[in-house]
Scaffold this motif. Structure first.
Motif, PDB file in Angstrom:
ATOM      1  N   ASP A 140     -14.596   0.232   9.436  1.00  0.00           N
ATOM      2  CA  ASP A 140     -13.623   1.327   9.443  1.00  0.00           C
ATOM      3  C   ASP A 140     -13.846   1.997  11.444  1.00  0.00           C
ATOM      4  OD1 ASP A 140     -12.395   4.481   8.750  1.00  0.00           O
ATOM      5  OD2 ASP A 140     -14.334   4.257  10.638  1.00  0.00           O
TER       6      ASP A 140
ATOM      7  N   HIS B 143       0.643  -1.243  -0.246  1.00  0.00           N
ATOM      8  CA  HIS B 143       0.019  -0.162  -0.347  1.00  0.00           C
ATOM      9  C   HIS B 143       0.676   1.267  -0.213  1.00  0.00           C
ATOM     10  CE1 HIS B 143      -3.016   2.797   1.006  1.00  0.00           C
ATOM     11  NE2 HIS B 143      -3.927   2.060   0.750  1.00  0.00           N
TER      12      HIS B 143
ATOM     13  N   TYR C 202      -7.690  -2.431   2.444  1.00  0.00           N
ATOM     14  CA  TYR C 202      -7.875  -2.122   1.168  1.00  0.00           C
ATOM     15  C   TYR C 202      -7.191  -3.546   1.074  1.00  0.00           C
ATOM     16  CZ  TYR C 202      -5.717  -3.063  -3.515  1.00  0.00           C
ATOM     17  OH  TYR C 202      -5.417  -2.804  -5.345  1.00  0.00           O
TER      18      TYR C 202
ATOM     19  N   LYS D  45      -4.725   1.124   6.768  1.00  0.00           N
ATOM     20  CA  LYS D  45      -5.141   1.191   5.738  1.00  0.00           C
ATOM     21  C   LYS D  45      -5.015  -0.055   4.747  1.00  0.00           C
ATOM     22  CE  LYS D  45      -4.353   6.015   4.431  1.00  0.00           C
ATOM     23  NZ  LYS D  45      -5.784   6.625   3.799  1.00  0.00           N
TER      24      LYS D  45
ATOM     25  N   GLU E 149      -3.158   1.640  -4.351  1.00  0.00           N
ATOM     26  CA  GLU E 149      -4.082   3.166  -3.119  1.00  0.00           C
ATOM     27  C   GLU E 149      -5.044   2.249  -2.230  1.00  0.00           C
ATOM     28  OE1 GLU E 149      -3.606   7.112  -5.285  1.00  0.00           O
ATOM     29  OE2 GLU E 149      -2.126   6.096  -6.006  1.00  0.00           O
ATOM     30  N   ASP E 150      -5.640   3.131  -2.294  1.00  0.00           N
ATOM     31  CA  ASP E 150      -6.955   3.074  -1.579  1.00  0.00           C
ATOM     32  C   ASP E 150      -8.474   2.939  -2.363  1.00  0.00           C
ATOM     33  OD1 ASP E 150      -6.166   3.840   0.761  1.00  0.00           O
ATOM     34  OD2 ASP E 150      -7.118   5.789   1.231  1.00  0.00           O
TER      35      ASP E 150
END
Length: 288
Positions: free
Chosen positions: A83, A36, A106, A102, A66-67
């Motif tokens: 989250d 990431h 992902y 993150k 990436e996100d």
């Protein structure tokens, strides 16, 4: 024939830092390596970033990701729950755990089932998580065994064992892990499962005596552990040195135990699954 990991694997920062200067060798064990972008930014050593950048130019199987873009009401609700669960465990306010946060998100929203990390907080999280328990974690111990499996020379096998022993604990020896892996067709990853089973069996063995002696107000748990360990150390290759042994409730004695699996000593099943120990098997603790 080389034993490569074919499924996509996300790498955490601590694994990358521990293999500094040897990342090309590490990545050669995998068909699809993902890192990431936040993890790249988290790796402070510019030489590691440069090392990864050079590998990416030569190897299409190594990529920076990436996100994800979250679309749809159902996916957005799932994201909110994921989250929330992550933020209850990881500290992202000062970026301390932002890479793990993150990376896990992902993995969840891109169907990635393998994450490589040496962070015991991550180990515990993926084991006990509500939303992330379908992700398996490859530890350095798993990587060490993968190196051992792929070794063609004795020195390379020694390298794998040395790496395992450097990052591992004496309670979970390489030889014990090797036997466990062979029983499970050498399917990687297995280290967290292996360690958890050993810890669980040890705790059950100790708790049996602790519960019995608590009625008699005799001895502390630490004294019980010391007795069990001393008996195990002096009686190798017997039930007294096996983590699957348990208190014999009709004849309570540290020197007289029964098998929790109902196997007979040294029969084929016993020899296949027995797990020796000679010292306390500690629980993992979360470092501050």
């Amino acid at each position: 024939m080389m034993n490569r990991i074919k499924s996509p694997v996300l790498f955490d920062a601590n694994i990358l830092m521990n293999f500094k200067g040897q990342l090309e060798f590490l990545f050669s064990l995998f068909d699809n390596v993902l890192i990431h972008k936040q993890v790249m930014e988290e790796v402070l050593d510019e030489t590691i970033k440069n090392e990864i950048d050079l590998i990416i130019k030569e190897n299409e199987g190594v990529k920076i990701v990436e996100d994800s873009i979250i679309e749809g009401d159902v996916e957005k609700r799932l994201f909110e729950e994921c989250d929330k669960e992550l933020k209850n465990i990881f500290n992202i306010k000062d970026s301390k755990d932002l890479g793990e946060y993150k990376t896990l998100l992902y993995a969840k929203f891109n169907g990635i089932k393998l994450l490589s990390s040496q962070d015991t907080t991550v180990w515990r999280f993926v084991t006990e998580s509500i939303y992330f328990n379908d992700i398996d974690c490859i530890t350095i111990q798993d990587l060490a065994y993968l190196i051992y499996l792929n070794a063609n020379k004795k020195k390379d096998r020694r390298l794998g064992k040395s790496l395992y022993n450097y990052f591992g604990r004496k309670e979970h020896s390489f030889d014990s892990f090797k036997r466990y892996m062979e029983r499970n067709n050498n399917e990687i990853p297995k280290y967290i499962e292996f360690e958890n089973i050993r810890i669980g069996n040890y705790n059950q063995l100790v708790e049996g005596y602790a519960e019995f002696y608590s009625k008699e107000s005799f001895g502390s748990k630490e004294e019980i552990e010391e007795e069990i360990v001393n008996v195990a150390r002096n009686n190798p290759a017997t039930c007294l040195n096996c983590l699957y042994s348990r208190i014999h409730e009709r004849n309570v004695d540290y020197n007289n135990r029964i098998c929790s699996l109902n196997y007979n000593l040294s029969d084929d099943k016993c020899l296949e699954v027995r797990e020796d120990f000679s010292e306390n098997i500690r629980k993992r603790t979360v470092e501050d």
